[in-house]
Design an enzyme around this catalytic site. Structure first.
Site, PDB file in Angstrom:
ATOM      1  N   PRO A  70      52.985  50.393  61.231  1.00 15.68           N
ATOM      2  CG  PRO A  70      51.473  49.881  63.289  1.00 15.68           C
ATOM      3  CD  PRO A  70      51.911  49.290  61.857  1.00 15.68           C
TER       4      PRO A  70
ATOM      5  CG  ASN B 143      52.016  49.784  67.763  1.00 15.38           C
ATOM      6  OD1 ASN B 143      52.259  49.408  66.736  1.00 15.38           O
ATOM      7  ND2 ASN B 143      50.819  49.821  68.638  1.00 15.38           N
TER       8      ASN B 143
ATOM      9  CE  LYS C  20      56.158  54.347  54.872  1.00 18.63           C
ATOM     10  NZ  LYS C  20      57.230  54.192  56.485  1.00 18.63           N
TER      11      LYS C  20
ATOM     12  CD  GLU D 157      58.419  57.469  59.995  1.00 23.47           C
ATOM     13  OE1 GLU D 157      58.141  56.463  59.207  1.00 23.47           O
ATOM     14  OE2 GLU D 157      57.526  58.201  60.432  1.00 23.47           O
TER      15      GLU D 157
ATOM     16  N   GLY E 257      57.067  58.379  56.284  1.00 27.35           N
ATOM     17  CA  GLY E 257      55.498  58.465  55.786  1.00 27.35           C
ATOM     18  C   GLY E 257      55.706  59.061  54.199  1.00 27.35           C
TER      19      GLY E 257
ATOM     20  N   GLY F 227      47.999  52.095  61.605  1.00 27.89           N
ATOM     21  CA  GLY F 227      48.573  53.363  62.226  1.00 27.89           C
ATOM     22  C   GLY F 227      47.685  54.318  62.699  1.00 27.89           C
TER      23      GLY F 227
ATOM     24  CD  GLU G 280      42.314  46.702  61.705  1.00 28.99           C
ATOM     25  OE1 GLU G 280      41.822  47.302  62.790  1.00 28.99           O
ATOM     26  OE2 GLU G 280      41.824  45.672  61.272  1.00 28.99           O
ATOM     27  CG  LEU G 281      42.605  53.901  61.106  1.00 26.68           C
ATOM     28  CD1 LEU G 281      41.814  54.948  60.608  1.00 26.68           C
ATOM     29  CD2 LEU G 281      43.916  54.033  60.369  1.00 26.68           C
TER      30      LEU G 281
ATOM     31  CB  CYS H 190      45.809  50.344  68.418  1.00 25.11           C
ATOM     32  SG  CYS H 190      45.836  48.620  68.254  1.00 25.11           S
TER      33      CYS H 190
ATOM     34  CD  GLU I  97      45.854  56.095  69.459  1.00 29.29           C
ATOM     35  OE1 GLU I  97      46.024  56.835  68.359  1.00 29.29           O
ATOM     36  OE2 GLU I  97      45.632  54.901  69.611  1.00 29.29           O
TER      37      GLU I  97
END
Ligand code: NAD
Length: 411
Positions: free
Chosen positions: A78, A80, A103, A106, A136, A156, A179-180, A213, A311
């Protein structure tokens, strides 16, 4: 890996400025590159703990297991805390003998692109450690569906995590580590050290402008101390220094981009309809010419409101009250997320009872996120993820297990 760690340490200031420019993180709070270097240094020495087992339990045989790499590992990160996730995933994947295709997001591609140059400078063999920039779809989507990728490690949102799981199942059933997101509760009991609880919970939701997160975005305070807690919390939260994230005195930057800004402000508008706005939320920072969101507090929001369940990923906290321990636990667990929870109390028995009852992959007592221990497993209960990461756990995600049995001649 050690050479790359040294290069990261050499380039901290450059990387901090690139991140400030791409996603607005204040340079004053930039720890990502040093954290990334420590992952590389740790895993570069961790090869000796890659071990199989052996046994004599099968008569006439010796049995052993081999731990071997999967082959190609895809990593999707992600925006952050980009470089931290970059290396908490790729370093254990590499030391266990896999090749990596990573990856970047963006929304924050600059540090990853610069690190790609440092990977070449460090002397990794061509093809071993590959970095892609891209959206993505298509860049991440291609990796999730690729038949040569055997493990997909993702950090993400829960929304994307579900999609990746689906695409993995539809293609080659690659192993997926997720990991969400989170909606982490902090429970503050009347006997807690009040100033510690205020200081910790405020720092948690303000850090990285709330784009963390595990930020404690829901706070439950025992009724008898609620007034004192809320006053002290608001005073502290209102005091942040907002502005250009490349300036060293700033500790509260803008949201990552316009999409994030609009998302957070639309949740704030919705929050006004369900709860009581007690701080911020007025859009007063629009004149600052950036996607700045004021530190915002809502009180008395119904537990079933959308802002309580989803969230927000901004500097927005929902503070509610409780009377009993049982009520606090019930409210804390009433969520599809389960990444991180914290408990503030001086009563050790209560702290342990509550820790046991919380449906969360991580429980902190008298402290809160983003505090973590490197040798504890990190990961979510429920919709917050699948699998665990950490210095003693991550290598396992990237190692296959092969059973080998040997028949002995004369037994
Ligand atoms: P996101 O899911 O929008 O994007 C994450 C990554 O997935 C990006 O690189 C993106 O390009 C890629 N992606 C998006 N759609 C894809 C698709 N269809 N196929 C393949 N890849 C795709 O998340 P985000 O907005 O970048 O990050 C914020 C989220 O991450 C929050 O929900 C936050 O809670 C979570 N997060 C979790 C942890 C953790 O350790 N549990 C840590 C940090 C952030």
């Amino acid at each position: 890996m050690k050479r790359l760690a040294a290069l990261l340490r050499e380039h901290v200031s450059e990387l901090a400025h690139l991140e400030a420019k791409s996603m607005g993180k204040p340079v004053s709070h930039y720890f990502d590159a040093l954290g990334a270097a420590s992952h590389l240094e740790h895993y570069s020495e961790a090869w000796a703990s890659i071990q199989g087992q052996s046994s004599l339990n099968t008569p006439g045989h010796v049995t052993v297991t081999f731990r071997q790499p999967y082959g190609v590992v895809a990593v999707i990160i992600p925006w952050n805390v980009p470089l931290l996730f970059f290396f908490s995933k790729s370093a254990p994947a590499l030391i266990t003998g896999n090749t990596v295709v990573l990856k970047s997001s963006e929304k924050a591609p600059l540090t990853s692109a610069r690190v790609a140059e440092l990977i070449v400078e460090a002397g990794f063999p061509p093809g071993v450690f590959n970095i892609l920039s891209g959206h993505g779809v298509p860049a991440g989507d291609v990796l999730a569906k690729h038949m040569d990728v055997r493990v997909l490690s993702f950090t993400g949102s829960s929304r994307t995590g579900k999609l990746l799981q689906e695409n993995a199942a539809k293609t080659n059933l690659k192993k997926v580590v997720l990991e969400l997101g989170g909606k982490s509760p902090a429970l503050v009991f009347a006997d807690a050290n009040l100033s510690n609880a205020v200081e910790q919970t405020q720092a948690s939701i303000q850090s990285n402008s709330g784009q963390v997160c595990m930020a404690n975005s829901r706070i439950y305070v025992q009724k008898s101390i609620a007034e004192a807690f809320i006053e002290a919390f608001k005073t502290r939260f209102a005091r942040v220094t907002i502005g250009d994230p490349t300036q060293s005195e700033v500790n509260h930057g803008p949201q990552a981009d316009e999409i994030q800004y609009k998302n957070v402000t639309s949740y704030i508008e919705e929050g006004k309809k369900t709860g009581t706005l007690a701080l911020g939320g007025q859009g007063l920072l629009e004149s600052k010419n950036g996607f700045f969101v004021e530190p915002t507090v809502f009180l008395d929001t119904p537990e079933d409101a959308r802002v309580m369940k989803e969230e927000i990923f901004g500097p927005v906290v929902l503070i509610n009250t409780f009377e009993t321990e049982e009520e606090a636990i019930r409210k804390a667990n009433d969520t599809e997320y389960g990444l991180y929870a914290s408990v503030f109390t001086k009563d050790i028995s209560r702290a342990m009872r509550v820790a046991k009852a919380l449906e969360s992959g991580y429980v902190a007592i008298n402290c809160t996120s983003p505090t973590t221990a490197k040798d504890l497993p990190f990961g979510g209960y429920k919709g917050s993820g699948q699998g665990r990461e950490g210095w003693l756990y991550s290598m396992d995600n990237y190692l296959e297990t092969k059973s080998v049995m040997i028949k002995l001649d004369d037994e």
